[in-house]
Structure formats: C-alpha cells, structure tokens
Design an enzyme around this catalytic site. Structure first.
Site, PDB file in Angstrom:
ATOM      1  N   ASN A   1       0.834  -1.197   0.000  1.00  0.00           N
ATOM      2  CA  ASN A   1       0.000   0.000   0.000  1.00  0.00           C
ATOM      3  C   ASN A   1       0.869   1.247   0.000  1.00  0.00           C
ATOM      4  O   ASN A   1       2.059   1.204  -0.305  1.00  0.00           O
ATOM      5  CB  ASN A   1      -0.914  -0.001   1.221  1.00  0.00           C
ATOM      6  CG  ASN A   1      -0.129   0.121   2.513  1.00  0.00           C
ATOM      7  OD1 ASN A   1       0.906  -0.523   2.668  1.00  0.00           O
ATOM      8  ND2 ASN A   1      -0.585   0.946   3.426  1.00  0.00           N
TER       9      ASN A   1
ATOM     10  N   CYS B   1       2.078   2.890   2.466  1.00  0.00           N
ATOM     11  CA  CYS B   1       3.122   2.924   3.493  1.00  0.00           C
ATOM     12  C   CYS B   1       3.830   1.584   3.653  1.00  0.00           C
ATOM     13  O   CYS B   1       4.529   1.364   4.643  1.00  0.00           O
ATOM     14  CB  CYS B   1       2.522   3.384   4.817  1.00  0.00           C
ATOM     15  SG  CYS B   1       1.692   4.978   4.730  1.00  0.00           S
TER      16      CYS B   1
ATOM     17  N   GLU C   1       3.015  -1.434   4.509  1.00  0.00           N
ATOM     18  CA  GLU C   1       2.779  -2.413   5.568  1.00  0.00           C
ATOM     19  C   GLU C   1       1.633  -3.373   5.265  1.00  0.00           C
ATOM     20  O   GLU C   1       1.435  -4.352   5.989  1.00  0.00           O
ATOM     21  CB  GLU C   1       2.516  -1.712   6.910  1.00  0.00           C
ATOM     22  CG  GLU C   1       1.100  -1.198   7.139  1.00  0.00           C
ATOM     23  CD  GLU C   1       0.841   0.157   6.515  1.00  0.00           C
ATOM     24  OE1 GLU C   1      -0.141   0.817   6.899  1.00  0.00           O
ATOM     25  OE2 GLU C   1       1.618   0.562   5.626  1.00  0.00           O
TER      26      GLU C   1
END
Length: 969
Positions: free
Chosen positions: A589, A591, A593
């Site tokens: 995604n 970020c 994670e």
C-alpha cells in the site's frame, strides 16, 4: 562563547530584540492585515523588522568582528534572515494579529540555526537565558502584585468589555500545574501578566498563558502538559459556549459538566449534519457519566493542538468537541452494530481515552459521522486495457476523496514498444498513464483535507522498469515525471539471486508473459526462465537483457537521489500470505505495511488499522502481558467492527473487505518502551524485546480473532487458507525458506508462547479475519498519545516541530529526567543539544551510558534496525512500515543494507533516510522535511561534494502534521 551586557556583546542593555520598539503607548486597535507586538510591560506596538535587523547585525558583529569583508557578508546575511522572519509571521497570520515578544525571539533563534549560524545562535541563546533569569525572580502566585500592571479589561466574544478576572486566571494556572514536577505556576502567571494589555481579547488572553508556558518546555518537558491544560481552557470555552452549557469552565468543573455536555453535543451535532442520527439511540446519560474528565490532563501540547486543528468536528470553524466527547463519539461509531452497544461503547471509549490503543486517522475522523469512511488503505490492480486503466483512475479518485491511501499495481500494463493488436500500433508504455495517475492524486486532494496519496508498484522484470526508476527525478522530460506520487519496486527473489550471483536479467512486456504477474516462488522462477529461453530463440520480440547488478545499482542510486522507488519483496509477501489460496499479493500500500490480494475489476483490497501504545504496557520495567492481552482483545473487536460499518466509495472494495475481513493491528511507542526499560536501541536486548513483544501481540491478536470467529463466524474464504491448515505466521517462514533456498535467507525462529495449542484452536475454531497484523507509520496518532511513532528510533532528542498549528519544541523527557538526576540539565545543555542537532555524542560531559541509551536515528547502525524488524516480521501476517536510517551513506552502505533486508526475510522497506558523508545537514529546527526535494536538487552540499548527488527527500514524519504528507495514519 560567554557574553556580558556591554556594547560588544551584540545584545547590549535594552536590546532591540528584547523591546522591538521604543514606544510605550498601548494600542487597542489594529488595521486589517497589520501585525502587532506585545511587549513585556504589557504594551502593544506595531510590528517592524528594523529593530530585528539592527539587533542581529550587532550579534553578528560581536562574533565575527567588523572588517570590510565581514561587514558585507553580515549585511547581506542579516537582510535575508530578517526577510525570512517577517515572511514567517506574515504567512502565519495573513490577516494580521498579535505576536508576543518571546515568539519573535524564538523565531530569530530558529532562523539563525536554520541558516547554519550556530556560533551567533549559541551566543544569542545564552544571552536570552541570562536576561530571563534577571527578569524572573522566584515568586508565589499569591504574592504576585497585580497592582504593578495597568488596569486590564477583557473583550469577550460579543465585543463586551469586562475587568480581568484575576482569581480565575490563578485557578486555571494552578490547575494546569497541579501534580507536575519542576513546573512553576508563578513563572507562567508572572510572564503572562506582562503580556496582557487593556482591551485584550479572550482568545489573546489564553494565548498569552499558553505562550508563557510553551516557552519553558525546552527547559522542563513537563511544561508541555501545563501548556496543554492551559490550551484546554480555550477549548472548553469554545465548545461549551457553543453548546449552551457554560461560557467557561475550569477543569475541576468538567467532572460534572462532561455528563451534561454529551447529550447537548449529540443533539447539536445531528442538527448540524455533522454526526449520524443513530448516535441519539444510545443511553446518553449512561455514556455521559462514563466520561473521565481527568484524562484531559494526559495530553502533551502537541497532542492536544493536533486534535484541535485536525480532528475535532467543527461548525463555521468553531470546534464543538472536547477530548472525551471526541473519544466517545468514535467509540459510539464503532459500537453501532453491537447488541449491547452502550456497554461496548464505554469499553471502546476507555481504551481509546487511556492512550493504550488508538484507532487510525480515518477512523478518528469519520466514526459516528454521516459518512463513516474508516479504512486507511486501498490496494488495486490496473488492467491492460484503456477502459480498465481509466476505470482504475476513477476508483483512485473516489477512494482518495474520502481520505484513503492508495497502492496501485501497474505491472499488467504493457511496456513501451509492445504491440497493440486493436490498432496495429505500438504502446507508449506505462509511464504516460502514471503521469495521469499522479495528476489525479493532486486534483482529488482527499476531500480538501490533505494531498492525495498514491503509490505505484511495478515488478522488476517489466520492460519499463528503468524509466519507472526515474519518475521522481527533477531533470528530464517533465511529461514523463511524477513529482507528487510515490513509487515502489515489486522485487521477485529470482532477481535478488541474480544480483548476488552477478548474472543477467531479462525485461519483458507483460502482454508477452501474462502469467508471470500471478506467479511467485519456484513457480515464478521456472516460468521466467522458460520465457528467457523463448526470448533467446526469437519467439518473444520485445525483451531486453541487462546485468542484474547494474539494474540493482540504479535502483539504489535513484532511491538515494530521489527517495523512490521503495524496495519491496514480492515472494516474501506471497509465500507467507495466509490467503495465497484465494489470490495473489500484487503490491503493498501507500506505506508498505499492507500485503493483501488484489484482482483487476473484481477486488480492491482494504485494510483497517489501529495501533497499540507499547509504552503504556511497560510496568515496572517489563512488559505487562496481562494488560496487553486485554488491550489486544478489545482492539481486534473494534477493528473487525470497522469492516461492517465502513462506507465504501467503490463496490469492489466492499466485496473484497466483506469476503476476507482483513485488519491491521500495529504498535507505536517502541522507542519509549526501550527507554522505560533502560535499553539502547543498538543492542541485543532491544532486538530480543522487539521479538518477544511482537510475539505477545501476535499471539493475543490471533487468539482474539479466533474467539471472534467462534462468536460471529469465520471469514468466508477461511477454508484452504494457511490458518485452516494450522500454519501460523511463524510457520510460514518454512515456506519462504523452502522456496528461496537456505543459502539466501537467515531468520530466527525461536518462540516462547504455547503456539501448539493456538494452532489447534485456529484450525478447529476458525478466524474472523484473513489478516490481523500490520505495523503502520502512526506519526499523527503517536503525536496525539505523546509517544514515538511506530517502531522508529528517536530522530532527535531536542528539536522544533513546525506545522500549520505553529512551532513546537519537542524534547526527550526521558533524557531530561536522567540528566536532572545526574545534575547535568541546565540552559547550557539545552543550547548544546540545539547546536549538535539533538545529539549527545559530542557533548563531553554526557556519560557514555547515556550516549548509548539516547543515540539518535542516524547514530543507530542499520543492522540493528533490520535485525529488530526481522524478529518482528516472523510474527506478522502482513508487513511493517520500516524506515532505514543510514549515516555517511554511499553506494556500498546502501547495497549492504538492502541486501541484508532481503536476506533477513523482510517483506518490505519504506523510506530511505540517508545522510551522505559529505552532505551538510541542519535539521535541528526542521520545517517538516529532511533533504526536501526541490528544483535545486535536494540537500545543500559542501563545496567539496558539489558534484555528488544529495540524499533523497523524505518527510520526517509521515502524517497530517505536514499537510502535504501522504501517510495513511
């Protein structure tokens, strides 16, 4: 440099910076757009920059002398710095306003430090400290002689004038300081009174109190709590008067007023179309009585100001929420579908308001509102046809509008030069479409709240990978650049093996090798090598051979130069995915994670996030696992509720979320937890704690989801998942080792909990959620709760954080406590920390044990960060937002670090935060970015290094603190 108050100090007696103007007349009215200054004697004068310029010139002369060459430099430097200072205030208050003299002095100091004029700044800081000591004798609140001040009337919100209520001010300040060690209520009150003037507004009255306390934070961290409590006085007056409860209230009065406020708030919020009418169906008297007023006292100033500026619901810019009302609104929104929703709302409220756990930003924004878009992250796959590509753009726009962070898999789109059967033409490749996606993110700026946030992923074998690497460069054809969008490499294990073995790598267009996109592990390797044989035989026309090591070096070079693309690992994400029976993980995604399956035109993956405050679970120097288990159990229930309550802007996102029900429970405050246990980040003990704490979270999260499955039923695709086979995250390491080969991986597999029993429970009882854990950045919610973000090491021990709410001195309270215990905390130490950019390493009088404990991010060797992440990763069914800090960065260090990340079994990495050995970095007083990307090409460089590339631009905190930041939390 020591100074005395003589003509040669640069700040003689009656310094213009201290006085700003010689006029003593009181000004009660200001022309529109005019700035004014509150002097220490209570008078108000127009803002002018000539006095600042004169004072700074004298300061420079005192340090550098008055030679002709020096004078020319000083004149030019001071002129530029003065303009910067004035521009800062005018930008902050474009319509005019009042500035306290201390704010001007703070800005002068910050500007000098930012400009690298450290000697002048150090001299100036010491001078200010001396002057402050002379001005602030020890007094008691009751002994303050208010007759020393001119008669003061206060103008209320209606324009009426009333005499200043001295007794109430004493009460408010005393409440703000109650129970705080080393906080002097008298100093705050005395300084605030000097700032007041006849005709002061209620807002400026509170501002004077807040500023008086805020300026003391760098000397004693507990003043941040006093400042927050003084700010609370403004918040109470604003919300309570709007709701018709009271014109103002003390904190003590809130013990009874909170219960009355909740029903009034619900009624008014529904009337204004700010909250859902469903909230009126709760037992509001019960919930009102459950509110805990004293929890207002646990906020830091930054935390409360962040809530006020970004989160509290408002009408015509008037905030109608108070902290406990805010947490209860979120709790009620999350409990809406519970059978015993009143009791569950109280349970959820107690967890949120305790700071033991915090929901992610979209959940805090929208829970209980008319449009409850509570999810953080969305992952999509873009198909290889025009209708599908522009359909994906529309999905991006709709998801971004409601504050979703996006990860797009662009690998299926054919490469440059590929054949287009329908037109008998050749493809322009993926890059032009990425430019459109970039501009869409800019156009749809998350509902006007922050810039749209998108990350594009591309597999390393794609024909356009080399041009993809250059998307964030500041040179070249701007039509083939995406300056506003993040990018990430989706790297298969076979490529990394070719890098290690220094072999060749072949690039393909995906329309010629369509099945590679959905293959991973050994199956991918076998099929890829078959396509290489076909290409060598002339059966595949569009392909290109490169040295894997050359492509790897370019990946690292662009990462260093532009901050992108990030490096993420396809096979580790897929081979350890519990859902590999139901699809393929094609990207992470925004970020890095989240690792969930996506399918073009059918499934958009959704993840719902929240984070445990690990520091809150350290009791008497060790992890309180009993408390942690209860926190995790409630948190998982709250996250699962998000899935059913959530508003879905795109139907395929609803389909995916309801089918698989993934959640992402993470953590924050890891560094604070280490401080509480007296453990250095750069140590085996820290690595062990990362392992054991994540194991405990994983164990209780899996158990909680399984218990929810018993109560509510398993998610629909449970059968066939790794869970259904009794293969837990720890066990999935074997699948990665088997496919990659033991030669290319080294991971620790130790454990301490009863995993055998839990395996059987999960197999027979099921799981409510396909995925349960993911560690997000948490920057903003960490600010709210007053702890370090996520799993990050401390960036600096003392710095000034700037955002739209103002400038906040942030000082490491653990460090200050330890220095005070050893008699080392004084104004000189404060100045030394500023001079050395929050680092202790060059301060000789700091003991070695404290230097080790309070090492900052760039003083922690990357191997410690990677090893700790590797230990966590074995317990996590998704991934972690892992920033890598590399001091003295060069090609070799980057190569070693990222090879180590892959070799250690990590699934993803996030930002590279690099300082080159020759790069001049001054970030003590940051404006929110480190090495900000600009047309100038990045960070400033020394003359000797002018020809070398500067480290990439990366935000210091990925959060709403920086309105241009793109983080999902």
């Amino acid at each position: 440099m020591q100074t005395t108050e003589t003509e040669n100090t640069g700040k003689p007696q009656g310094s213009p910076i201290a006085d700003n103007a010689s006029s003593s007349s009181t000004i009660n009215a200001t022309a529109p757009g005019q700035l004014r200054v509150i002097k220490r004697n209570g008078t108000v004068v127009p803002y002018t920059d000539d006095k600042i310029s004169v004072a700074m010139t004298k300061a420079f002369l005192a340090v550098e002398g008055g030679t002709a060459a020096a004078s020319r430099r000083i004149h030019e430097t001071v002129e530029g710095l003065t303009a910067q200072i004035s521009a800062t205030f005018k930008r902050r208050m474009p319509s005019g306003g009042t500035i306290h003299i201390e704010e001007i002095q703070d800005q002068v100091e910050l500007t000098l430090m930012r400009a690298g004029e450290h000697k002048v700044a150090r001299d100036y800081v010491i001078y200010r400290a001396k002057r402050a000591e002379q001005r602030t004798p020890a007094v008691n609140v009751e002994d303050v002689n208010f007759s020393d001040f001119p008669e003061i009337n206060v103008v209320d919100h209606n324009g009426d004038r009333h005499p200043l209520d001295i007794d109430r001010i004493k009460t408010v300040v005393a409440e703000a300081c109650a129970g705080l060690k080393d906080v002097d209520a008298d100093a705050i009150l005395k300084e605030a009174m000097r700032s007041l003037y006849d005709g002061v507004s209620l807002t400026d009255l509170n501002t004077a109190l807040v500023i008086s306390a805020r300026t003391l934070v760098e000397k004693e961290p507990n003043y941040t709590y006093a400042t927050s409590r003084l700010l609370m006085d403004k918040l109470r007056a604003e919300a309570l008067s709007f709701l018709g409860i009271a014109e103002e209230a003390t904190q003590a009065e809130m013990e009874t007023l909170y219960a009355k406020t909740l029903p009034a708030y619900i009624e008014k919020g529904i009337e204004l179309d700010l909250i859902s009418p469903d909230l009126a169906s709760y037992d509001l008297n019960m919930l009102g009585n459950a509110l805990i007023a004293e929890r207002d006292l646990q906020f830091t100033y930054l935390g409360l100001q962040t809530l006020y500026d970004r989160y509290f619901l408002h009408s015509n810019d008037v905030r109608i929420e108070l902290p406990q009302i805010f947490f209860m609104r979120v709790a009620m929104g999350l409990a809406a579908n519970e059978e015993n929703k009143n009791e569950r709302a109280v349970e959820f409220y107690r967890l949120l308001s305790s700071f033991d756990y915090m929901s992610s930003t979209p959940t805090l924004f929208n829970a209980g509102t008319l449009r409850p878009q509570l999810s953080s992250c969305y992952l999509t796959t873009v198909p290889d046809d025009l209708h599908g590509i522009y359909g994906a753009m529309q999905d991006n726009a709709m998801l971004s509008k409601w504050a979703g962070g996006l990860g797009n898999d662009w690998t299926p789109v054919r490469g440059l030069g590929a054949y287009i059967k329908g037109t008998n033409g050749k493809s322009q490749g993926v890059v032009p479409f990425l430019k459109v996606a970039n501009d869409t993110a800019v156009a749809v700026n998350q509902g006007g709240k922050r810039k749209g946030a998108v990350c594009a992923y591309l597999e390393t074998w794609h024909m356009d990978i080399e041009e993809f690497l250059e998307l964030r460069k500041n040179t070249g054809d701007d039509r083939r650049r995406t300056h506003d969008m993040n990018t990430a490499n989706w790297v298969p294990d076979l490529f990394m093996k070719r890098v290690f073995e220094e072999k060749e790598w072949t690039l393909f267009s995906p329309n010629d090798v369509p099945d590679l996109h959905d293959l991973f592990g050994r199956a991918f390797e076998d099929r890829y090598e078959e396509y290489e044989r076909q290409a060598a035989a002339g059966k595949i026309r569009v392909h290109k051979k490169v040295r894997a090591l050359d492509l790897w070096r370019k990946m690292l070079g662009m990462l260093f130069e532009t901050g992108h693309p990030w490096i993420t690992f396809k096979d580790a994400c897929n081979l350890r995915s519990p859902q590999q029976h139901a699809g393929v993980v094609h990207s992470s995604n925004l970020c890095t994670e989240i690792t969930l399956n996506t399918k073009a035109n059918e499934e958009i993956a959704v993840c719902n996030l929240g984070s445990i405050n690990l520091a809150q679970h350290i009791v008497d120097g060790k992890l309180d696992e009993e408390k942690l288990a209860q926190t995790v159990k409630t948190a998982v229930r709250m996250l699962d509720n998000v899935i059913d309550i959530n508003y879905y802007a795109v139907e395929s996102a609803r389909t995916s979320n309801m089918r698989h029900r993934p959640v992402g429970l993470g953590l924050m405050g890891f560094q604070d937890a280490l401080y509480k246990m007296n453990i250095s980040y750069s140590s085996d003990d820290a690595v062990t704690f990362a392992d054991r704490s994540m194991e405990a979270i994983s164990y209780h999260a899996i158990k909680a989801s399984s218990e929810l499955a018993k109560e509510r039923g398993s998610y629909s695709t449970f059968d066939g998942s790794l869970w259904s086979k009794g293969i837990l995250p720890l066990d999935s390491l074997d699948l990665l080792i088997e496919n990659r080969g033991e030669k290319f991986i080294k991971v620790d597999k130790s454990s301490t909990h009863d995993w055998d029993t839990l395996r059987e429970t999960v197999k027979t009882q099921g799981m409510r959620n396909s995925n349960v854990m993911a560690i997000a950045p948490t920057a903003t919610i960490a600010n709210i709760t007053g702890v370090s973000q996520s799993i990050e090491p401390t960036y600096q021990n003392l710095y000034v954080k700037s955002n739209l709410s103002g400038e906040f001195t942030v000082v490491n309270p653990y460090l200050v406590h330890d220095l005070k215990e050893r008699g080392l905390w004084d104004s000189v130490m404060v100045n030394d920390l500023k001079y050395y950019e929050g680092s202790l390493q060059k301060i000789d009088r700091i003991p070695e044990d404290l230097k080790a404990l309070y090492s900052t991010a760039f003083e922690v060797e990357p191997r410690w960060i990677v090893e700790a992440a590797s230990r966590r990763q074995k317990w996590i069914d998704q991934a972690q937002s892992l920033n890598l800090y590399i001091a003295g960065a060069n090609g070799k260090k980057l190569d070693i670090t990222y090879r180590m990340a892959w070799y250690s079994g990590l699934k993803t990495t996030y930002y590279l935060r690099a300082l080159s050995a020759t790069t001049t970095e001054k970030s003590t007083v940051t404006s929110g970015t480190l090495n900000a990307v600009s047309s100038g090409g990045g960070a400033s460089q020394s003359a000797a290094a002018a020809a070398e590339p500067a480290p990439a631009a990366v935000p210091l905190a990925c959060s709403l603190d920086d309105p241009d930041c793109e983080a999902c939390q």
